[in-house]
Motif scaffolding. Structure first.
Motif, PDB file in Angstrom:
ATOM      1  N   ILE A  21      20.660  59.926  69.353  1.00  0.00           N
ATOM      2  CA  ILE A  21      19.791  59.201  68.409  1.00  0.00           C
ATOM      3  C   ILE A  21      18.918  58.198  69.190  1.00  0.00           C
ATOM      4  O   ILE A  21      17.883  57.759  68.705  1.00  0.00           O
ATOM      5  N   HIS A  32      16.134  64.841  73.692  1.00  0.00           N
ATOM      6  CA  HIS A  32      16.757  64.758  72.373  1.00  0.00           C
ATOM      7  C   HIS A  32      16.823  66.130  71.704  1.00  0.00           C
ATOM      8  O   HIS A  32      17.803  66.477  71.042  1.00  0.00           O
ATOM      9  N   ARG A  43      20.021  67.924  69.831  1.00  0.00           N
ATOM     10  CA  ARG A  43      19.903  67.976  68.373  1.00  0.00           C
ATOM     11  C   ARG A  43      20.036  69.420  67.879  1.00  0.00           C
ATOM     12  O   ARG A  43      20.682  69.678  66.865  1.00  0.00           O
ATOM     13  N   GLY A  49      26.975  57.969  59.412  1.00  0.00           N
ATOM     14  CA  GLY A  49      27.233  58.709  58.182  1.00  0.00           C
ATOM     15  C   GLY A  49      28.104  57.998  57.167  1.00  0.00           C
ATOM     16  O   GLY A  49      28.059  58.288  55.975  1.00  0.00           O
ATOM     17  N   THR A  56      26.342  54.296  55.443  1.00  0.00           N
ATOM     18  CA  THR A  56      25.086  54.661  54.779  1.00  0.00           C
ATOM     19  C   THR A  56      25.364  55.344  53.444  1.00  0.00           C
ATOM     20  O   THR A  56      24.798  54.984  52.414  1.00  0.00           O
ATOM     21  N   ARG A 113      11.692  50.581  67.066  1.00  0.00           N
ATOM     22  CA  ARG A 113      11.308  51.417  68.195  1.00  0.00           C
ATOM     23  C   ARG A 113      10.734  50.500  69.267  1.00  0.00           C
ATOM     24  O   ARG A 113      10.399  49.341  68.978  1.00  0.00           O
ATOM     25  N   TYR A 122      11.783  50.654  56.576  1.00  0.00           N
ATOM     26  CA  TYR A 122      11.876  51.849  55.722  1.00  0.00           C
ATOM     27  C   TYR A 122      11.906  51.453  54.241  1.00  0.00           C
ATOM     28  O   TYR A 122      11.268  52.081  53.398  1.00  0.00           O
ATOM     29  N   THR A 170      14.526  58.377  57.585  1.00  0.00           N
ATOM     30  CA  THR A 170      13.411  58.334  58.520  1.00  0.00           C
ATOM     31  C   THR A 170      12.641  59.663  58.458  1.00  0.00           C
ATOM     32  O   THR A 170      12.907  60.521  57.605  1.00  0.00           O
ATOM     33  N   HIS A 202      13.895  62.316  64.549  1.00  0.00           N
ATOM     34  CA  HIS A 202      15.242  61.780  64.276  1.00  0.00           C
ATOM     35  C   HIS A 202      15.623  61.868  62.806  1.00  0.00           C
ATOM     36  O   HIS A 202      16.627  61.268  62.398  1.00  0.00           O
ATOM     37  N   CYS A 260      17.317  62.289  59.578  1.00  0.00           N
ATOM     38  CA  CYS A 260      18.779  62.302  59.473  1.00  0.00           C
ATOM     39  C   CYS A 260      19.332  63.729  59.418  1.00  0.00           C
ATOM     40  O   CYS A 260      19.018  64.498  58.507  1.00  0.00           O
ATOM     41  N   ILE A 261      20.186  64.018  60.368  1.00  0.00           N
ATOM     42  CA  ILE A 261      20.767  65.351  60.458  1.00  0.00           C
ATOM     43  C   ILE A 261      21.788  65.578  59.341  1.00  0.00           C
ATOM     44  O   ILE A 261      22.086  66.710  58.970  1.00  0.00           O
TER      45      ILE A 261
HETATM   46  C1  HEM Z   1      22.778  58.227  52.513  1.00  0.00           C
HETATM   47  C2  HEM Z   1      23.311  58.447  53.678  1.00  0.00           C
HETATM   48  C3  HEM Z   1      22.542  58.386  54.966  1.00  0.00           C
HETATM   49  C4  HEM Z   1      21.439  57.660  55.294  1.00  0.00           C
HETATM   50  C5  HEM Z   1      20.652  56.699  54.411  1.00  0.00           C
HETATM   51  C6  HEM Z   1      21.122  57.972  56.676  1.00  0.00           C
HETATM   52  C7  HEM Z   1      20.046  57.446  57.370  1.00  0.00           C
HETATM   53  C8  HEM Z   1      19.652  57.855  58.631  1.00  0.00           C
HETATM   54  C9  HEM Z   1      18.509  57.363  59.324  1.00  0.00           C
HETATM   55  C10 HEM Z   1      17.544  56.315  58.790  1.00  0.00           C
HETATM   56  C11 HEM Z   1      18.449  57.992  60.521  1.00  0.00           C
HETATM   57  C12 HEM Z   1      17.363  57.822  61.570  1.00  0.00           C
HETATM   58  C13 HEM Z   1      17.605  56.663  62.482  1.00  0.00           C
HETATM   59  C14 HEM Z   1      16.328  56.319  63.186  1.00  0.00           C
HETATM   60  O1  HEM Z   1      15.451  55.730  62.552  1.00  0.00           O
HETATM   61  O2  HEM Z   1      16.207  56.631  64.369  1.00  0.00           O
HETATM   62  C15 HEM Z   1      19.566  58.884  60.592  1.00  0.00           C
HETATM   63  C16 HEM Z   1      19.858  59.689  61.652  1.00  0.00           C
HETATM   64  C17 HEM Z   1      21.048  60.377  61.786  1.00  0.00           C
HETATM   65  N1  HEM Z   1      22.013  60.528  60.810  1.00  0.00           N
HETATM   66 FE1  HEM Z   1      21.963  59.806  58.935  1.00  0.00          FE
HETATM   67  N2  HEM Z   1      22.048  58.859  57.147  1.00  0.00           N
HETATM   68  C18 HEM Z   1      22.925  59.139  56.145  1.00  0.00           C
HETATM   69  C19 HEM Z   1      23.995  59.988  56.198  1.00  0.00           C
HETATM   70  C20 HEM Z   1      24.394  60.668  57.321  1.00  0.00           C
HETATM   71  C21 HEM Z   1      25.560  61.504  57.403  1.00  0.00           C
HETATM   72  C22 HEM Z   1      26.520  61.783  56.241  1.00  0.00           C
HETATM   73  C23 HEM Z   1      25.633  61.938  58.687  1.00  0.00           C
HETATM   74  C24 HEM Z   1      26.647  62.850  59.317  1.00  0.00           C
HETATM   75  C25 HEM Z   1      27.348  63.727  58.680  1.00  0.00           C
HETATM   76  C26 HEM Z   1      24.487  61.409  59.401  1.00  0.00           C
HETATM   77  C27 HEM Z   1      24.211  61.635  60.713  1.00  0.00           C
HETATM   78  C28 HEM Z   1      23.053  61.260  61.353  1.00  0.00           C
HETATM   79  C29 HEM Z   1      22.746  61.605  62.724  1.00  0.00           C
HETATM   80  C30 HEM Z   1      23.632  62.410  63.663  1.00  0.00           C
HETATM   81  C31 HEM Z   1      21.478  61.063  62.991  1.00  0.00           C
HETATM   82  C32 HEM Z   1      20.701  61.148  64.304  1.00  0.00           C
HETATM   83  C33 HEM Z   1      19.670  62.239  64.228  1.00  0.00           C
HETATM   84  C34 HEM Z   1      18.787  62.286  65.454  1.00  0.00           C
HETATM   85  O3  HEM Z   1      18.640  61.286  66.158  1.00  0.00           O
HETATM   86  O4  HEM Z   1      18.208  63.351  65.701  1.00  0.00           O
HETATM   87  N3  HEM Z   1      23.773  60.630  58.534  1.00  0.00           N
HETATM   88  N4  HEM Z   1      20.285  58.785  59.418  1.00  0.00           N
END
Ligand code: HEM
Length: 412
Positions: free
Chosen positions: A96, A103, A107, A252, A255, A303, A326, A356, A360, A362-363
């Protein structure tokens, strides 16, 4: 159907008088930051936080563009405006905190575990878990208690799902929540940073043991799959695997918990919209994106500029930290029209910034939406007239996330 606007108290800055002041570290800042966001968008779309030495973007177009422009707006030096964030937390870059192309390869690998099929296959398991939890809440209400719906329902759900995904044995599961909370409740206070450092150490130590167990005894989980995966003919290092676990747990858990808790509060504040969803449960799925738009669990992340940049007539230097709000982008009338500040569960939300945008994105968005949908479906089915004691609610103390630690709940 009528909609009511959000008219909570302003605790950050008196609106309309003097220059706008944005300080996410102020006590109570998260009670209702939206009037300040509105003033930022209108009066200071590029805002400088002099003390923290960072800049803030708050309009949808600016935030959207910045998240996609990874060449100029890098994630590689951390995701907050805290200087030396990586050194303080003792973190090596996890994916991330990497820019493409590095990345991209990681990813891609991880995305394989998140196919819509794999996620959909978890629905019965998730529903069974949630029903059991709702039963327990009902029992406690029947016994005259007012359970905390956060610790009893909204928080255990993502903890369970993440543990299932990663293959964490049931007996270890209660250890996740405190770590995740400590990591995400970043504030500049020493005590909070100290907790985060300890939580990172605890999490890493635990997963080193688990990876070793999976080496000897692989299972049908993502961790076991990733252990044997290769990028460019090379196995992932333990460090990459740990980073992956860290991002999952930290990204995860809270959030998703906050998404659900915020939604429950909003529905309690807007009974006519709750009645609509009770009568039309098929609309709960689409409404999840409106809840996410309305109260972004992650209010903003930063950033770092890779080169000087001209913005709104000012030159920002290389290495400037730029905070992308955001939650403010999500309420920009330029994007969502005049009623951007109103909750409307029938709104057709095409896109928002809560996950976002750009590389990046959200995966876990797919599974997060599913948890949101099932969590709300089951709760509204079981408790269509639930009540929350908002006077007894305790907010999460954080500069970056918006949600609750405690929400006293009554079956209604
Ligand atoms: C409502 C729930 C969630 C919200 C609001 C959320 C929000 C986000 C945000 C804002 C980012 C981007 C961060 C950035 O700005 O660089 C992100 C990335 C990510 N999220 Fe979520 N997330 C949620 C749930 C989850 C869940 C359940 C998982 C795993 C099962 C998860 C795994 C990830 C991962 C691995 C990334 C990194 C992706 C990358 O850098 O390519 N998130 N999330």
């Amino acid at each position: 159907m009528s909609v009511t606007s959000d008219t909570g108290p302003v605790t950050l800055t008196p609106s309309g008088t003097g220059p706008v002041r944005y300080d996410p570290f102020e006590v109570g800042a998260m009670a209702d930051p939206y009037p300040v966001y509105e003033r930022l968008r209108e009066e200071a779309p590029l805002y400088r936080h002099a003390q923290g030495d960072f800049w803030v973007l708050s309009r949808f177009d600016d935030v959207f563009r910045a998240t996609r422009d990874y060449t100029n707006f890098s994630s590689a030096k951390g995701l907050t405006f805290i200087k030396d964030e990586m050194k303080i937390l003792g973190l090596a870059p996890t994916f991330i905190m990497m820019d493409p192309p590095k990345h991209t390869a990681l990813r891609r690998l991880i995305s394989k575990g998140f196919t819509p099929d794999r996620v959909s296959a978890m629905e019965p398991l998730i529903r069974a878990f949630v029903r059991e939890r709702a039963d327990q809440v009902a029992e406690r209400c029947a016994a005259g208690e007012t359970p905390n719906i956060v610790s009893e329902y909204t928080s255990p759900l993502p903890t369970f799902v993440l543990a299932e995904l990663l293959g964490v044995p049931p007996e270890d599961r209660a250890r996740f929540d405190p770590w995740s909370t400590a990591i995400t409740s970043g504030s500049m206070e020493e005590e909070s940073l100290g907790n985060a450092v300890q939580a990172v150490a605890g999490l890493f130590g635990y997963f080193i043991q688990l990876l070793e167990r999976r080496r000897v005894d692989p299972g049908d989980d993502m961790l076991s799959a990733l252990r044997s995966a290769e990028v460019d003919g090379q196995r992932l290092s333990n460090w990459d695997l740990l980073g992956f676990c860290f991002v999952f747990i930290a990204g995860g858990n809270d959030t998703t918990n906050h998404m659900l808790a915020n939604a429950l509060v909003r529905l309690a504040q807007h009974p006519e919209q709750r009645a609509y969803l009770v009568a039309h449960p098929e609309r709960i799925g689409p409404a999840v994106d409106e809840f996410l738009r309305y109260d972004a669990p992650v209010q903003g992340l930063s950033r770092t500029l890779t080169a000087p940049m001209e913005l709104y007539g000012q030159t920002l230097p290389e290495n400037a930290k730029v905070h992308l709000l955001y939650a403010s982008a999500n309420r920009d009338p330029r994007q969502y029209g005049e009623r951007a500040h109103e909750l409307d569960v029938t709104r057709d939300v095409q896109r928002h910034m809560s996950f976002t945008q750009g590389p990046h994105f959200c995966i876990g968005a797919h599974i997060a939406r599913m948890m949101g949908r099932i969590g709300l479906e089951e709760l509204l089915r079981r408790f269509p007239n639930y009540q929350l004691d908002l006077g007894g609610a305790v907010r999460t103390n954080s500069a970056f996330v918006r949600g609750y630690e405690q929400l006293p709940f009554a079956a209604g």
